[in-house]
Design a protein around this motif. Structure first.
Motif, PDB file in Angstrom:
ATOM      1  N   LEU A 108       0.908  -1.200  -0.091  1.00 15.65           N
ATOM      2  CA  LEU A 108      -0.027  -0.010  -0.139  1.00 15.65           C
ATOM      3  C   LEU A 108       0.821   1.455   0.027  1.00 15.65           C
ATOM      4  N   PHE A 109       1.904   1.357   0.827  1.00 15.18           N
ATOM      5  CA  PHE A 109       2.711   2.397   0.820  1.00 15.18           C
ATOM      6  C   PHE A 109       3.381   2.646  -0.390  1.00 15.18           C
ATOM      7  N   ILE A 110       3.764   1.685  -1.248  1.00 14.35           N
ATOM      8  CA  ILE A 110       4.416   1.809  -2.687  1.00 14.35           C
ATOM      9  C   ILE A 110       3.389   2.409  -3.489  1.00 14.35           C
ATOM     10  N   VAL A 111       2.332   1.799  -3.570  1.00 17.50           N
ATOM     11  CA  VAL A 111       1.318   1.859  -4.446  1.00 17.50           C
ATOM     12  C   VAL A 111       0.655   3.349  -4.165  1.00 17.50           C
ATOM     13  N   TRP A 112       0.514   4.101  -3.009  1.00 15.43           N
ATOM     14  CA  TRP A 112       0.090   5.323  -2.610  1.00 15.43           C
ATOM     15  C   TRP A 112       1.079   6.375  -2.619  1.00 15.43           C
ATOM     16  N   PHE A 113       2.522   6.129  -2.647  1.00 15.59           N
ATOM     17  CA  PHE A 113       3.505   6.856  -2.914  1.00 15.59           C
ATOM     18  C   PHE A 113       3.608   7.326  -4.172  1.00 15.59           C
ATOM     19  N   THR A 114       3.384   6.221  -5.040  1.00 14.01           N
ATOM     20  CA  THR A 114       3.560   6.227  -6.397  1.00 14.01           C
ATOM     21  C   THR A 114       2.123   7.093  -6.955  1.00 14.01           C
ATOM     22  N   THR A 115       1.091   6.857  -6.510  1.00 15.34           N
ATOM     23  CA  THR A 115       0.022   7.426  -6.872  1.00 15.34           C
ATOM     24  C   THR A 115      -0.005   9.187  -6.547  1.00 15.34           C
ATOM     25  N   GLY A 116       0.428   9.501  -5.117  1.00 13.93           N
ATOM     26  CA  GLY A 116       0.853  10.994  -5.043  1.00 13.93           C
ATOM     27  C   GLY A 116       1.934  11.451  -6.206  1.00 13.93           C
ATOM     28  N   LEU A 117       2.900  10.694  -6.158  1.00 10.74           N
ATOM     29  CA  LEU A 117       3.926  11.468  -7.185  1.00 10.74           C
ATOM     30  C   LEU A 117       3.401  11.370  -8.475  1.00 10.74           C
ATOM     31  N   TRP A 118       2.693  10.546  -8.968  1.00  7.20           N
ATOM     32  CA  TRP A 118       1.986  10.553 -10.313  1.00  7.20           C
ATOM     33  C   TRP A 118       1.330  11.763 -10.570  1.00  7.20           C
ATOM     34  N   HIS A 119       0.761  12.208  -9.538  1.00  7.71           N
ATOM     35  CA  HIS A 119       0.003  13.503  -9.617  1.00  7.71           C
ATOM     36  C   HIS A 119       0.770  14.759  -9.750  1.00  7.71           C
ATOM     37  N   GLY A 120       1.925  14.864  -9.279  1.00  2.00           N
ATOM     38  CA  GLY A 120       2.826  15.989  -9.281  1.00  2.00           C
ATOM     39  C   GLY A 120       3.872  15.804  -8.652  1.00  2.00           C
ATOM     40  N   ALA A 121       5.324  16.493  -9.029  1.00  2.00           N
ATOM     41  CA  ALA A 121       6.503  16.391  -8.832  1.00  2.00           C
ATOM     42  C   ALA A 121       6.734  17.422  -7.454  1.00  2.00           C
ATOM     43  N   SER A 122       5.884  17.134  -6.235  1.00  2.00           N
ATOM     44  CA  SER A 122       5.995  17.948  -5.281  1.00  2.00           C
ATOM     45  C   SER A 122       5.775  17.020  -4.005  1.00  2.00           C
ATOM     46  N   TRP A 123       6.332  17.545  -2.759  1.00  2.00           N
ATOM     47  CA  TRP A 123       5.935  16.485  -1.808  1.00  2.00           C
ATOM     48  C   TRP A 123       4.487  16.786  -1.129  1.00  2.00           C
ATOM     49  N   ASN A 124       3.823  17.792  -1.504  1.00  2.00           N
ATOM     50  CA  ASN A 124       2.283  17.714  -1.016  1.00  2.00           C
ATOM     51  C   ASN A 124       1.740  16.703  -1.498  1.00  2.00           C
ATOM     52  N   PHE A 125       2.077  16.360  -3.012  1.00  2.00           N
ATOM     53  CA  PHE A 125       1.303  15.170  -3.574  1.00  2.00           C
ATOM     54  C   PHE A 125       1.606  13.936  -3.019  1.00  2.00           C
ATOM     55  N   VAL A 126       2.929  13.645  -2.736  1.00  2.00           N
ATOM     56  CA  VAL A 126       3.538  12.669  -1.988  1.00  2.00           C
ATOM     57  C   VAL A 126       2.574  12.257  -0.676  1.00  2.00           C
ATOM     58  N   PHE A 127       2.538  13.305   0.102  1.00  2.00           N
ATOM     59  CA  PHE A 127       2.038  13.422   1.510  1.00  2.00           C
ATOM     60  C   PHE A 127       0.462  13.070   1.228  1.00  2.00           C
ATOM     61  N   TRP A 128      -0.140  13.709   0.251  1.00  2.00           N
ATOM     62  CA  TRP A 128      -1.571  13.387  -0.164  1.00  2.00           C
ATOM     63  C   TRP A 128      -1.736  12.127  -0.578  1.00  2.00           C
ATOM     64  N   GLY A 129      -0.959  11.421  -1.129  1.00  2.00           N
ATOM     65  CA  GLY A 129      -0.987  10.218  -1.630  1.00  2.00           C
ATOM     66  C   GLY A 129      -0.925   9.011  -0.426  1.00  2.00           C
ATOM     67  N   LEU A 130      -0.058   9.236   0.228  1.00  2.00           N
ATOM     68  CA  LEU A 130       0.408   8.547   1.550  1.00  2.00           C
ATOM     69  C   LEU A 130      -0.852   8.694   2.590  1.00  2.00           C
ATOM     70  N   TYR A 131      -1.108  10.008   2.838  1.00  2.00           N
ATOM     71  CA  TYR A 131      -2.486  10.249   3.562  1.00  2.00           C
ATOM     72  C   TYR A 131      -3.711   9.400   3.201  1.00  2.00           C
ATOM     73  N   PHE A 132      -3.994   9.307   1.899  1.00  2.00           N
ATOM     74  CA  PHE A 132      -5.271   8.451   1.800  1.00  2.00           C
ATOM     75  C   PHE A 132      -4.667   6.849   1.788  1.00  2.00           C
ATOM     76  N   GLY A 133      -3.379   6.488   1.755  1.00  2.00           N
ATOM     77  CA  GLY A 133      -2.964   5.233   1.877  1.00  2.00           C
ATOM     78  C   GLY A 133      -3.007   4.656   3.401  1.00  2.00           C
ATOM     79  N   PHE A 134      -2.860   5.641   4.156  1.00  2.00           N
ATOM     80  CA  PHE A 134      -2.801   5.428   5.616  1.00  2.00           C
ATOM     81  C   PHE A 134      -4.278   4.994   5.991  1.00  2.00           C
ATOM     82  N   PHE A 135      -5.174   5.946   5.480  1.00  2.00           N
ATOM     83  CA  PHE A 135      -6.611   5.421   5.811  1.00  2.00           C
ATOM     84  C   PHE A 135      -7.201   4.161   5.225  1.00  2.00           C
ATOM     85  N   ILE A 136      -6.532   3.947   4.144  1.00  2.00           N
ATOM     86  CA  ILE A 136      -6.904   2.562   3.407  1.00  2.00           C
ATOM     87  C   ILE A 136      -6.498   1.567   4.323  1.00  2.00           C
TER      88      ILE A 136
END
Length: 468
Positions: free
Chosen positions: A309-337
């Motif tokens: 889940l960490f890998i999937v949501w890290f890459t999901t966030g990074l896919w959306h943009g080259a910025s740490w806010n997107f990475v955090f956003w992806g991991l944030y959803f991965g945490f709840f899932i």
């Protein structure tokens, strides 16, 4: 060029449709390919070279992968090189500056690089190419020997810049044997107009609320203003992206294609996991099929599931943009899932069922703060205002002004984000009463007319997912 522009609606699209339908069957795909390349080159003529290179490279490499399929070592090596080139191009154009900035910060360097322009839709068409390359390597699909058909798959303008992400296995048959009909064409026009209305009449106007509130100093915001702003963005991004997907699906129908649905009323979801089964469906399925399941999916122990889940949501966030806010956003959803997988999901179906939708909406709204505010510090400050931790007033004139002047627009947005309006519309269509059919057609004409009027006078017409 964007779908919600006068030049596309009244010049590019009619000419393309005319040329497509007068073309012989053998030349229809070539017509779409040429039109798609013109569409892509309209605003970025230089980047068309990158796309043509991608088409030729992947066409040749997949032929090699297929031809050497009985020699696994050679086939695997060609496959790895092909993946590396595609991911390398995506990384260079989308993440190179981001990588250099982080190296400068971590190592105290001062490497200066020019801002590299991001080719429109590169994340979308790269994922489409990757799915084809992977499926050919795994022998799930036949290699495409017609470079024109392959070029259409990669460049098809209805879904080129923002999806839905189309897998080759879903469209292979349609590339050669799609059916066109007057009924399907009319369905396409209807779907396109509905998507146009969602984008221009709802998303653009609600988006102005968020743009104006976000531009204010955080210290001057009231609690209600901060909530109104992010709720406006919550509606804007849904109608913006789902409207674009509707237009893409409608355009596909006009040319005889059937694309998958990309949204299914995500804001009625009763868990974060369900939300992501309803939001940007094609992207979620791509990550599931090509990353999550190959890593082991759910068929592994809890620690490995967490890693997956960490890998999937890290890459999901990074896919959306080259910025740490997107990475955090992806991991944030991965945490709840992950929480929902280990225990929270059972409570949401049991004792907490009555607040499951409220919980989901709250998690999603907070997530959108991290998504759109690119500096994490500012995002957390905004959240502190929302929850009253910065001592800001509860209500102010900003809230009163934007709430009362946009009250009916917000109500329309909330209603249209649920299945209620769609179900009513479907029931009316099924009556087949002449007066009802006339009313529906007049309504569609009104949406097209009003959207055109707005586009004539409106300067605020962004498309949020173009940056991805």
């Amino acid at each position: 060029m964007v779908f919600s522009s006068l030049i596309f609606i009244f010049l590019f699209l009619p000419i393309t449709i005319f040329l497509y339908y007068i073309s012989p069957k053998k030349l229809k795909n070539l017509t779409i390919l040429i039109a798609s390349l013109i569409f892509y080159a309209w605003g970025e003529p230089i980047c068309i070279l990158l796309m043509v290179f991608s088409i030729i490279l992947n066409y040749i490499m997949t032929l090699f992968i297929h031809n050497f399929r009985y020699n696994k070592n050679i086939s695997r090596n060609i496959f790895i090189v092909t993946l590396a080139i595609n991911l390398g191009m995506l990384a260079f154009f989308k993440y190179f500056s981001f990588i250099i900035d982080n190296l400068n910060m971590l190592l105290g360097l001062n490497i200066i690089v020019e801002k590299i322009p991001l080719p429109m839709g590169i994340s979308f068409y790269t994922f489409q190419i990757l799915s084809y390359v992977i499926d050919v390597y795994l022998d799930k699909v036949e290699v495409q020997r017609n470079i024109i058909n392959f070029g259409v798959y990669v460049t098809m303008f209805p879904q080129l810049v923002a999806g839905p992400i189309v897998k080759y296995s879903d469209i292979n048959y349609q590339l050669k044997n799609r059916k066109r009909s007057l009924y399907k064409f009319s369905e396409g026009i209807e779907r396109f107009i509905i998507g146009l209305g969602k984008k221009v009449l709802i998303a653009n106007n609600i988006g102005i609320i968020w743009t104006n509130i976000k531009s204010l100093d955080i210290s001057s915001l009231s609690i209600l203003s901060s909530w109104l702003g992010i709720i406006a963005f919550t509606l804007q991004i849904y109608f913006d992206f789902s409207g674009y997907s509707d237009m893409a699906i409608g355009l596909g129908k006009m040319f005889g294609f059937e694309f998958m649905e990309n949204f299914n009323y995500p804001y009625i979801a009763k868990s974060v996991s369900e939300f992501w089964r309803r939001w940007h469906i094609s992207l979620g399925q791509w990550f599931r099929e090509y990353i999550y399941i190959p890593l082991g999916g759910n068929r592994v122990n809890l620690i490995t599931q967490f890693r997956n889940l960490f890998i999937v949501w890290f890459t999901t966030g990074l896919w959306h943009g080259a910025s740490w806010n997107f990475v955090f956003w992806g991991l944030y959803f991965g945490f709840f899932i992950f929480l929902e997988k280990i225990f929270l999901g059972r409570f949401l179906k049991g004792p907490l069922k009555f607040i499951s939708n409220l919980y989901t909406i709250l998690v999603v709204i907070i997530g959108w703060v991290f998504f759109d505010i690119d500096k994490l510090g500012l995002a957390f400050s905004y959240l502190k205002v929302m929850f009253g931790f910065k001592g800001n007033p509860f209500i102010d004139k900003t809230f009163i002004y934007y709430f009362y002047t946009n009250f009916f627009l917000l109500i329309i947005g909330i209603l249209c984000a649920t299945p209620l309006v769609s179900e009513l519309y479907t029931k009316l269509k099924q009556t087949r009463n002449f007066k009802v059919v006339l009313f529906i057609n007049l309504t569609l004409c009104a949406i097209l007319f009003l959207s055109t009027a707005y586009l004539v006078n409106q300067s605020f017409n962004p498309f949020l997912y173009f940056r991805f």
